[in-house]
Scaffold this motif. Sequence first.
Motif, mmCIF file in Angstrom:
data_model
loop_
_atom_site.group_PDB
_atom_site.id
_atom_site.type_symbol
_atom_site.label_atom_id
_atom_site.label_comp_id
_atom_site.label_asym_id
_atom_site.label_seq_id
_atom_site.Cartn_x
_atom_site.Cartn_y
_atom_site.Cartn_z
ATOM 1 N N SER A 59 0.791 -1.228 0.000
ATOM 2 C CA SER A 59 0.000 0.000 0.000
ATOM 3 C C SER A 59 0.824 1.279 0.000
ATOM 4 O O SER A 59 0.332 2.323 -0.453
ATOM 5 N N PHE A 60 2.063 1.230 0.512
ATOM 6 C CA PHE A 60 2.850 2.447 0.682
ATOM 7 C C PHE A 60 4.276 2.253 0.180
ATOM 8 O O PHE A 60 4.898 1.232 0.476
ATOM 9 N N ALA A 61 4.757 3.248 -0.547
ATOM 10 C CA ALA A 61 6.122 3.164 -1.073
ATOM 11 C C ALA A 61 7.157 3.298 0.037
ATOM 12 O O ALA A 61 8.217 2.687 -0.020
ATOM 13 N N ASP A 62 6.847 4.101 1.061
ATOM 14 C CA ASP A 62 7.781 4.325 2.155
ATOM 15 C C ASP A 62 7.028 4.941 3.333
ATOM 16 O O ASP A 62 5.802 5.109 3.282
ATOM 17 N N ARG A 63 7.757 5.309 4.390
ATOM 18 C CA ARG A 63 7.117 5.862 5.568
ATOM 19 C C ARG A 63 6.452 7.198 5.265
ATOM 20 O O ARG A 63 5.370 7.489 5.791
ATOM 21 N N ASP A 64 7.081 8.031 4.445
ATOM 22 C CA ASP A 64 6.480 9.320 4.108
ATOM 23 C C ASP A 64 5.105 9.146 3.464
ATOM 24 O O ASP A 64 4.190 9.936 3.720
#
Length: 207
Positions: A59-64
């Motif tokens: 779902s997310f490329a990274d923490r940001d």
Amino acid sequence: MRSRPRTYGGRSTEERRADRRGRLIDAALAIWGDQGWAAVTMRGVCARAGLIDRYFYESFADRDALLTAVWDQVRDETVTLIFAAIKDSGGGPLDRLRAAITAFVRSVEADPRRARVGFGEHAGSPVLEQRRHDTLRVFTDLMVEAGRPHFRADVDEDALRMSVLMGIGGFVELMTAWLAGTIPVDAERIIDHATTVGSELALRHLR
């Protein structure tokens, strides 16, 4: 012939993916609300959500990207809450102002962790700093458009927006101090004072 979506436990792949994404956002919101945005990590969020690491990157490329999703969810829910309060107030512009302030303060009183997303310290995160600036613009636009039918025909748009920005900025500082316990008053006192100050700023622009 188009194949049917695969289902597991009565839910489609898309539904299960959406559920996992929601669990990750909820876990990040809980950690952020308790400890601040810097405490939000991929492994910590996955552990809290009860998911393995690979589902994070589903779902997310990274923490940001996750932090942005949490911020956007809280912002959108807040905008919806305030817009509904304004719409249902049924009064003049100052009644609408009080309704918006009341709805927001009561929501913060019910769940202070959500307020820490918008009011907490964001230094060190360019993504969150940009989101803060963007959100300030969103709320400024919301309040200007809500009051526009009641403004003077010759209203100075620049002066109006400066007044709204000052009102929102001061309100944010007031809420931050209240949540920190610096101002030991109840929610009703906060609502009354914020409405009074906001009304004083608005009156110069109203018919």
